[in-house]
Structure formats: C-alpha cells, structure tokens
Write a protein that holds these residues in place. Structure first.
Motif, PDB file in Angstrom:
ATOM      1  N   SER A  20       4.050  -7.412   1.742  1.00 50.76           N
ATOM      2  CA  SER A  20       3.009  -6.602   2.333  1.00 50.76           C
ATOM      3  C   SER A  20       3.378  -4.932   1.678  1.00 50.76           C
ATOM      4  CB  SER A  20       2.636  -6.296   3.749  1.00 50.76           C
ATOM      5  OG  SER A  20       4.238  -5.777   4.166  1.00 50.76           O
ATOM      6  N   SER A  21       4.497  -4.867   1.200  1.00 48.88           N
ATOM      7  CA  SER A  21       5.143  -3.613   0.948  1.00 48.88           C
ATOM      8  C   SER A  21       5.360  -3.605  -0.539  1.00 48.88           C
ATOM      9  CB  SER A  21       6.609  -3.326   1.609  1.00 48.88           C
ATOM     10  OG  SER A  21       6.625  -3.199   2.857  1.00 48.88           O
ATOM     11  N   THR A  22       4.756  -4.592  -1.404  1.00 44.78           N
ATOM     12  CA  THR A  22       4.827  -4.597  -2.892  1.00 44.78           C
ATOM     13  C   THR A  22       3.717  -5.310  -3.433  1.00 44.78           C
ATOM     14  OG1 THR A  22       6.052  -6.862  -2.571  1.00 44.78           O
ATOM     15  CG2 THR A  22       7.633  -5.242  -2.770  1.00 44.78           C
ATOM     16  N   LEU A  36      -0.536   0.984  -4.570  1.00 49.21           N
ATOM     17  CA  LEU A  36       0.565   1.745  -5.212  1.00 49.21           C
ATOM     18  C   LEU A  36       1.987   1.201  -4.912  1.00 49.21           C
ATOM     19  CD1 LEU A  36       1.164   4.160  -6.982  1.00 49.21           C
ATOM     20  CD2 LEU A  36       1.781   5.562  -4.969  1.00 49.21           C
ATOM     21  N   PRO A  37       2.453   0.138  -5.650  1.00 46.78           N
ATOM     22  CA  PRO A  37       3.662  -0.512  -5.299  1.00 46.78           C
ATOM     23  C   PRO A  37       4.885   0.300  -5.742  1.00 46.78           C
ATOM     24  CG  PRO A  37       2.457  -1.960  -6.640  1.00 46.78           C
ATOM     25  CD  PRO A  37       1.579  -0.514  -6.823  1.00 46.78           C
ATOM     26  N   ARG A  82      10.628   3.516   3.563  1.00 49.13           N
ATOM     27  CA  ARG A  82      11.348   2.805   4.509  1.00 49.13           C
ATOM     28  C   ARG A  82      10.552   1.552   4.829  1.00 49.13           C
ATOM     29  NH1 ARG A  82      13.992   0.117   6.408  1.00 49.13           N
ATOM     30  NH2 ARG A  82      14.366   0.651   8.481  1.00 49.13           N
ATOM     31  N   ALA A  83      10.923   0.310   5.294  1.00 47.43           N
ATOM     32  CA  ALA A  83      10.242  -0.794   5.907  1.00 47.43           C
ATOM     33  C   ALA A  83      11.116  -1.531   6.654  1.00 47.43           C
ATOM     34  CB  ALA A  83       9.495  -1.472   4.704  1.00 47.43           C
ATOM     35  N   LEU A 116       0.358  -1.772   5.562  1.00 49.28           N
ATOM     36  CA  LEU A 116      -1.055  -2.056   4.965  1.00 49.28           C
ATOM     37  C   LEU A 116      -1.131  -1.625   3.673  1.00 49.28           C
ATOM     38  CD1 LEU A 116      -2.923  -0.747   8.216  1.00 49.28           C
ATOM     39  CD2 LEU A 116      -2.427  -3.036   7.569  1.00 49.28           C
ATOM     40  N   PRO A 117      -1.921  -2.227   3.090  1.00 54.77           N
ATOM     41  CA  PRO A 117      -2.220  -2.154   1.466  1.00 54.77           C
ATOM     42  C   PRO A 117      -2.268  -0.718   1.044  1.00 54.77           C
ATOM     43  CG  PRO A 117      -3.577  -3.920   2.293  1.00 54.77           C
ATOM     44  CD  PRO A 117      -3.105  -2.966   3.554  1.00 54.77           C
TER      45      PRO A 117
END
Length: 341
Positions: free
Chosen positions: A34-36, A41-42, A114-115, A122-123
């Motif tokens: 979800s974070s990449t 915007l990765p 951070r994650a 969310l995208p």
C-alpha cells in the motif's frame, strides 16, 4: 499531470518502516504494497529495519523484496524507476525508537515518510502530502509566529479492525499554529504512522528518544517543538490505522500509567508544559489508564468525536487536487499513535 511528470517535479523521498517478531506476513506485505506500488506517487527508496528475529515467512519476504518490487513496477509502473530497497537487519530487538534511529542512517533523502508495518496507506497519501510539504517548505511560512519552513507534516487517520472495507472512526488533529501548540501540551500533535518529516530536523533534535518506553514519537515531537520546528496536519484521512480490543487493553494498566507519569514529568521538567498542565494531564490520564477497558473504549470514542467536531469547525489548510488512476473518490477510511490518546 501524469505520474511520470509528478515524479520528475517532486523531490525524491524515503519510506521508513520497522518490522519485528510480532508482525505477520499478511500485515507486512499489505503495508509495504500500500505504501509503494499502490501509491500514485511512490517513494524513491524503501528502508525497512528488521528489529530482531522475525517470523520465517516475513524474513523470506524481506529477502526477496527488491526483486518483488521490480516485478511489481514493471507490471504496474513501467515508466517509473523501481524504488531502491534497503533492509537493515538487527540481531536483537531494541525497540521501535532504536530501530528508527538506525534506519535514519540509511535514508538517502532528507524527506522521510513513516509507515507502520501493520497499517495501510491510502493510494493518494504521498501525492497529497509530499507536494504540499515541499511547497510549504520552499515558500515563506504564513504563520505570524514564524517564518520557518515546515519540518513535520501529518494527516488524519481512520481506524479499522481487520477489514479495510469496514472503516471505523476518524481521528483528526488541529492543523497548525497556536491551536496545535495548545493541543500538543495535552496529546501528541501528529499521528506517527502518517507523518512526513525532514530527516535533518529530526537528527538535529537528537533523533527518537530511546529511553521513552512507548512514547518515543511524542517525546520526539516535544524535542522538535522546543527547537521551534514547524508542524502541519492535513484534514484528510490518508492512513488506515489498525486497532482492536487488545489495543484498548494495552492503553490501560499500572505500567502504562507509570510510563505516562514519566512522560509528563519529563515534559514539565523540560519546560514543555507548566506545573498546572502537568497536574491536569496526570489526573486525566490516571482516570483513563485505570478504568475498565470497555469504559476506556467508550471514553476514547467520545473524546475523539468531540475533538473532531471542534477541529472540523476550525480553519483548515487547502486540500491539493487528487490526480492519477487511484484518485477517484478515495475511501476515507488508523501502538505508535497510542501516545496520542
């Protein structure tokens, strides 16, 4: 502006995470994905600190993550560079603060997002935060109290238990300025799993305090505020924050209150809070930590609802437009951030 154009006009940034033995493969995989690859915007770099021994499936996942990322981006974003994956293995679990301090050494860029390894981004999270972070850093700050650029930016979060399609309560925070300064003397001024910060500012403040129990994030924000760092929260819920009954249980008990007492004593000793604020906070926290879990849950939900109503009535920073293939009407679906309650 398409994804390639946005990437070319936005500075690179690093995603910083930590995993430990309590994380399942399902949680870690969902958080990373979800974070990449799901982001419009990765990040340019992904730093994951393995905080001690992890479950075998999680270790295998980490061992192959760079090649997995290459496959993902070849299929989904063939016109975009594959994020560089940096896995930092620690032999022993030293706690989240230590893991993040080590991870910061490997972050190649000054902008760090951070994650948490069990939450979901969310995208449009980074497409919303990063350009605004850059604009507010490059432009003169409009707050009459300061002309400094933004150093820490967060967002609202939305809780969920297990099913992302069954969202729970939103947790909002004041946007900035005096409202946020007052709020920070009572509760954490940003949701840790949602933040983007300037690595140089965090390092200048000494990094995450490693003697702070479960309040490493709140004590870092205290350090930064005492150093006159600038904070900003956007009102959108950009992170799904995983919570359950066990989370409410962990917020209570004698040990949790003792950690809270040490935190509040540190704040008044540092001059972050006044003696009156210290007494007020300890009294309220004592009640919150020792009441039965069902009552604590109801009290928490009531307080959050009241805070949301007050914050929603206050002026908010403008919301940047959402673009990209994931941008249509996002689902406004969030125990790092437990220090906020």
């Amino acid at each position: 502006m398409d994804q390639t154009e946005r990437r070319e006009t936005t500075p690179p940034f690093t995603l910083l995470m930590a995993v430990y033995g309590g994380n399942s493969l399902r949680e870690v995989e969902r958080s990373v994905q979800s974070s990449t690859i799901e982001q419009t915007l990765p990040p340019s770099q992904v730093v994951i600190v393995r905080d001690g021994v992890v479950q075998d499936p999680v270790q295998r996942y980490l061992d192959t993550l760079q090649s997995t990322m290459s496959v993902w981006f070849t299929a989904e974003h063939p016109d975009m560079p594959v994020p560089e994956v940096t896995i930092v293995p620690l032999d022993e679990n030293g706690g989240l603060a230590h893991a993040l301090n080590v991870g910061l050494r490997y972050c190649a860029y000054d902008i760090v997002a951070r994650a948490d390894s069990d939450d979901v981004s969310l995208p449009h999270r980074f497409a919303t935060l990063i350009p605004l972070f850059v604009r507010r850093s490059n432009a003169a700050h409009t707050n009459a109290q300061s002309r400094r650029p933004i150093d820490v930016m967060g967002s609202a979060i939305r809780e969920f238990s297990d099913d992302e399609d069954e969202p729970g309560q939103i947790r909002m925070l004041p946007a900035e300025g005096s409202d946020l300064e007052r709020y920070a003397r009572m509760q954490s001024p940003v949701h840790h799993p949602s933040v983007v910060f300037r690595k140089s500012a965090v390092l200048d403040a000494g990094g995450y305090p490693e003697d702070s129990g479960r309040f490493e994030d709140y004590m870092l924000w205290e350090r930064l505020m005492l150093a006159h760092a600038q904070f900003l929260n956007v009102p959108q819920a950009l992170v799904l924050y995983r919570t359950n009954e066990a989370a409410y249980e962990r917020r209570g008990g004698g040990e949790m209150f003792r950690e809270e007492l040490r935190l509040q004593w540190r704040f008044v000793r540092d001059g972050f809070t006044t003696p009156w604020q210290f007494l007020r906070n300890v009294f309220i926290r004592a009640i919150y930590r020792v009441i039965p879990t069902p009552l604590r849950k109801r009290m928490y939900r009531s307080m959050t609802s009241r805070h949301n109503t007050e914050i929603a009535a206050s002026p908010q920073p403008p919301q940047p437009p959402k673009r990209g293939r994931h941008s249509a009407a996002p689902r406004t679906h969030a125990d790092d951030a437990q220090s906020a309650q």
